[in-house]
Design an enzyme around this catalytic site. Structure first.
Site, mmCIF file in Angstrom:
data_model
loop_
_atom_site.group_PDB
_atom_site.id
_atom_site.type_symbol
_atom_site.label_atom_id
_atom_site.label_comp_id
_atom_site.label_asym_id
_atom_site.label_seq_id
_atom_site.Cartn_x
_atom_site.Cartn_y
_atom_site.Cartn_z
ATOM 1 N N PRO A 115 -2.486 -15.384 -33.854
ATOM 2 C CA PRO A 115 -3.584 -15.675 -32.919
ATOM 3 C C PRO A 115 -3.004 -15.933 -31.533
ATOM 4 C CG PRO A 115 -3.686 -17.063 -34.896
ATOM 5 C CD PRO A 115 -2.359 -16.401 -34.908
ATOM 6 N N GLN A 125 -9.656 -18.025 -35.982
ATOM 7 C CA GLN A 125 -8.919 -19.282 -35.842
ATOM 8 C C GLN A 125 -9.724 -20.242 -34.978
ATOM 9 O OE1 GLN A 125 -5.379 -20.140 -33.320
ATOM 10 N NE2 GLN A 125 -4.300 -20.435 -35.263
ATOM 11 N N CYS A 129 -1.080 -25.734 -31.548
ATOM 12 C CA CYS A 129 -1.202 -25.533 -30.103
ATOM 13 C C CYS A 129 -0.527 -26.674 -29.349
ATOM 14 C CB CYS A 129 -2.670 -25.441 -29.700
ATOM 15 S SG CYS A 129 -2.894 -25.239 -27.917
ATOM 16 N N LYS A 157 -2.322 -23.215 -39.624
ATOM 17 C CA LYS A 157 -1.094 -22.878 -38.899
ATOM 18 C C LYS A 157 -0.552 -24.160 -38.275
ATOM 19 C CE LYS A 157 0.809 -19.444 -35.683
ATOM 20 N NZ LYS A 157 1.320 -20.150 -34.509
ATOM 21 N N HIS A 171 5.179 -22.322 -37.608
ATOM 22 C CA HIS A 171 5.913 -21.906 -36.414
ATOM 23 C C HIS A 171 7.145 -22.799 -36.322
ATOM 24 C CE1 HIS A 171 5.783 -21.026 -31.781
ATOM 25 N NE2 HIS A 171 6.975 -20.823 -32.325
ATOM 26 N N ASN A 220 6.766 -17.996 -38.663
ATOM 27 C CA ASN A 220 6.404 -17.505 -37.338
ATOM 28 C C ASN A 220 7.433 -17.995 -36.326
ATOM 29 O OD1 ASN A 220 4.048 -18.557 -34.863
ATOM 30 N ND2 ASN A 220 4.851 -16.510 -35.062
ATOM 31 N N GLY A 221 7.884 -17.084 -35.457
ATOM 32 C CA GLY A 221 8.792 -17.478 -34.388
ATOM 33 C C GLY A 221 9.904 -16.486 -34.139
ATOM 34 N N ASP A 222 9.894 -15.867 -32.952
ATOM 35 C CA ASP A 222 10.999 -15.039 -32.449
ATOM 36 C C ASP A 222 11.239 -13.754 -33.235
ATOM 37 O OD1 ASP A 222 11.309 -17.048 -30.636
ATOM 38 O OD2 ASP A 222 13.127 -17.887 -31.526
ATOM 39 N N GLY A 251 4.175 -12.978 -32.879
ATOM 40 C CA GLY A 251 3.411 -13.362 -31.699
ATOM 41 C C GLY A 251 3.917 -12.697 -30.446
#
Length: 728
Positions: A325, A400, A432, A472, A514, A571-573, A595
């Site tokens: 998202p 989301q 967030c 998430k 994340h 999630n990440g990189d 993302g």
């Protein structure tokens, strides 16, 4: 993962120093220049050992993209002004750009650097609009205008076209993309390509009349899915329903009943477990020496008014990469492009639960999805699928939401289930990092209030009908105290209160982690070793779910998502197929959510699908921009306002794509999304243009497909140093 050199060793200077280059995009030279000891001269024709070859190869420096020497642009020896590195601000804003705090600036002072909070994109409308009664009718037989002479819009079609509307665009061969795809243009005479679907016909009295043309063959094309509109859109909420939500005419009986039960249960738990007493006139007080047995607590427990409905079974696997998202960047045209390139799951931009409850049009518009997102994902024939999963009933698009109070999230979930039933999942954002969202108690703030978070998710699961609930999260809010392991155990098995009451887990079908804390933002690399720890925990908990269940009171199957299996995504990189494969094989996640990597190079999904690096040419990359332009016009319109909106979101996207350094220019693979390159030039002028950090070049690229910008158009990117206003 070890970096692999791609080219022959570069020639070093005779003084045995690494060549020095000024760096752009905030990359520091502090750790890049190092003195090498003098080497023994090698005898002529002597064989080159592997060690000597490795020593001669250019070293990969952390944080700096390893661009080949022949593509590095040498700057003058004179000191150059240093550009601020604005990538962290932009990356943060991609998570919640529209929900950031709008801080007022000091009077009399206008900042020229830092983030743009209250962003203004100017106006992009016709000088004088055409009356809706004339927009689609033949010139001499218009519909009646209910305002008559008091109408502020133009009634003469020819006057409007000649004096108030800008000239037709000549891009796309002058053919309206909407008319070409669907056989009709829903913007009539206001379309910037109206010449391609307008003609003059001679009437019986010899006059020339302007009429709009439609293609009956193209109009017969059927949507991909039966529940899509003629425009290929699903989950489009009518204006009547939005108004009804705003006026509270659409009731939420399940939420009301559940929230009443939740309030009573929470107060009873506080009283029995913690000795807190509640009444109508006083705050809770702590009683002295309150000791209550487990049997007493369970005896006081009141069953919820209803059990959750049985959920659709989900599947996440190595062959199903997901697009994360993304606020602003995760718009419908971009998701559609990523779906074309292989993304199997997509999500709406983050919507605020309270805004949905209030019926805000802009928030409900985020739930729209293209029909290509409403078809089943492609899965492997040998996939380890949970019992009861039906791929034909699955789809790609999920919503989301974010909320800071249980009733916000629970009521929003019930409304989503009623008004937008074609959702794969409803995901709760607990990651967030934006200050305003955090201070309001939503997003990553919920990571520090785990009991409250469990109540929210349990309530969402209770009212969502057949739609599964996912969440998430981040590793934590502070670097020194990551708490995702503890939270994951709670979300999988249930917390202390649910254990006392024996009501089972909250019903989360999947958890996405994340690998950063809120404090880190994007300043450090994602911690995949921690993600691997969490994946191992999830696996153990899934295997032992039956063992930890109280055999005296087995939970109803409806409280267990996917038959008790909780999926886990990392999630990440993720920036290449190598990253993806490494995370699947070594971190043990079920799938990876991509993302920023997808924003910078959306064909990362194609790389994952094919299992190889794809060195896209500049022409191929420009074709993706062209496709985005067409999808943007299809989504936001081909009139002046729609063209301006498409330009704005294209510029937002180009502010990320310019970070991409083609892999053919690199000495080492895999590329690292955190690396910042030195000043470089491409293999041709177009490649150099696509990599330009100058906003004026981004404007040029949009004009290739959308024509010159409107005189009142402004572009305020995430960072003020790149602002654009029309000149003159």
């Amino acid at each position: 993962m070890d970096s692999t050199p791609l080219a022959q060793p570069l020639v070093v200077d005779t003084d045995n120093k690494t060549p020095k280059h000024d760096l752009e995009n905030g990359a520091s030279t502090a750790d890049t220049i190092e003195e090498h000891p003098a080497k023994k001269p090698r005898l002529e024709n002597a064989p080159v050992t592997e060690k000597e070859e490795a020593d001669a190869a250019p070293k990969r420096v952390k944080g700096i993209a390893p661009v080949k020497a022949e593509f590095i642009v040498q700057k003058s020896a004179r000191p150059q002004p240093v550009e601020a590195d604005n990538t962290v601000d932009a990356d943060d804003a991609a998570e919640a750009a529209s929900h950031q705090q709008r801080e007022s600036e000091q009077k009399g002072k206008k900042k020229t650097s830092g983030q743009n909070k209250g962003r203004d994109f100017g106006q992009h409308n016709d000088a004088k609009g055409l009356c809706p009664s004339r927009a689609f009718s033949p010139e001499f037989s218009p519909k009646e205008c209910k305002f008559g002479d008091r109408c502020r819009f133009e009634h003469d079609v020819r006057t409007y076209l000649k004096e108030h509307k800008r000239a037709d665009l000549t891009t796309f061969g002058g053919i309206c993309p909407l008319w070409e795809a669907k056989g009709r243009c829903p913007y009539g005479y206001k379309c910037r390509f109206v010449g391609s679907h307008m003609t003059e016909r001679e009437t019986a009295d010899g006059r020339k009349e302007l009429v709009l043309v439609e293609d009956e063959t193209r109009k017969k094309a059927q949507p991909l899915v039966p529940h899509a509109s003629e425009d290929g859109i699903v989950n489009a909420v009518s204006m009547e329903d939005k108004v009804a939500v705003a006026r509270r005419k659409i009731k939420t009986p399940r939420s009301d009943a559940y929230l009443t039960w939740l309030d009573k249960t929470s107060k009873a738990l506080e009283k029995n477990l913690h000795g807190r007493h509640f009444d109508d006139d006083a705050e809770g007080e702590v009683g002295a020496d309150v000791k209550v047995s487990l049997e007493d607590v369970r005896a006081a427990y009141v069953e919820p008014p209803f059990l959750p409905s049985e959920k659709r079974r989900l599947y996440f696997g190595p062959e199903t990469p997901a697009l994360a998202p993304l606020t602003t960047q995760g718009n419908l045209p971009f998701r559609r492009l990523c779906t074309d390139l292989g993304a199997q799951f997509t999500y709406s931009e983050m919507a605020m639960g309270m805004s949905l409850i209030q019926g805000q049009k802009s928030e409900w518009a985020l739930m729209k999805a293209h029909e290509t997102e409403a078809i089943p994902p492609t899965i492997s024939s040998g996939a380890n699928i949970v019992q009861g999963y039906d791929n034909s009933q699955d789809l790609k698009f999920g919503a989301q939401i974010a909320a800071n109070k249980p009733w916000h999230a629970i009521k929003a979930t019930e409304l989503l289930g009623r008004l937008t039933p074609h959702l794969r999942v409803i995901d709760l954002n607990c990651g967030c990092p934006i200050d305003q969202v955090y201070r309001d108690g939503a997003g990553s703030a919920l990571l520090d209030h785990q009991s409250k978070l469990e109540k929210i998710l349990r309530g969402m699961n209770a009212v969502s009908e057949a739609i599964p609930i996912t969440v998430k999260i981040r590793t934590g809010t502070r670097d020194a105290s990551p708490n995702a392991l503890k939270l994951i155990e709670r979300l999988t098995l249930g917390g202390h209160e649910s254990s006392m009451l024996n009501i089972g887990p909250p019903g989360v079908a999947a958890i996405t982690l994340h690998g950063r804390t809120r404090q880190q933002r994007y300043t450090k690399q994602a911690d995949w070793s921690y993600i691997a720890e969490c994946a191992a925990l999830i696996k153990r908990l899934n295997e032992k779910t039956d063992e930890v269940t109280d055999t005296v009171r087995e939970p109803d199957a409806r409280t267990l998502p996917n038959g008790g299996k909780v999926y886990f995504l990392g999630n990440g990189d993720c920036y290449s197929h190598k990253d993806y494969e490494d995370h699947i094989n070594n971190a043990g996640v079920d799938a990876v959510m991509v993302g920023r990597g997808a924003i910078i190079k959306p064909w990362v999904f194609e790389e994952i699908q094919t299992g190889q690096y794809l060195d896209k040419t500049a022409t191929e990359r420009l074709a993706y921009v062209e496709k985005f332009a067409k999808y943007g016009l299809d989504t936001w319109g081909s009139d002046e306002h729609g063209v301006g909106t498409t330009r704005r979101f294209m510029l937002e996207w180009l502010s990320f794509t310019q970070r991409y350094v083609p892999i053919g220019l690199l000495d080492y693979l895999p590329p690292n999304i955190q690396d910042r390159p030195p000043a470089w030039r491409g293999r041709n002028e177009l490649e150099t243009l696509l990599g330009s950090p100058n906003y004026k070049d981004w404007i040029k690229i949009t004009e290739m497909f959308l024509g010159p910008a409107h005189k009142d158009f402004k572009f305020e990117p995430k960072h003020k140093s790149n602002a654009y206003e029309p000149q003159g």
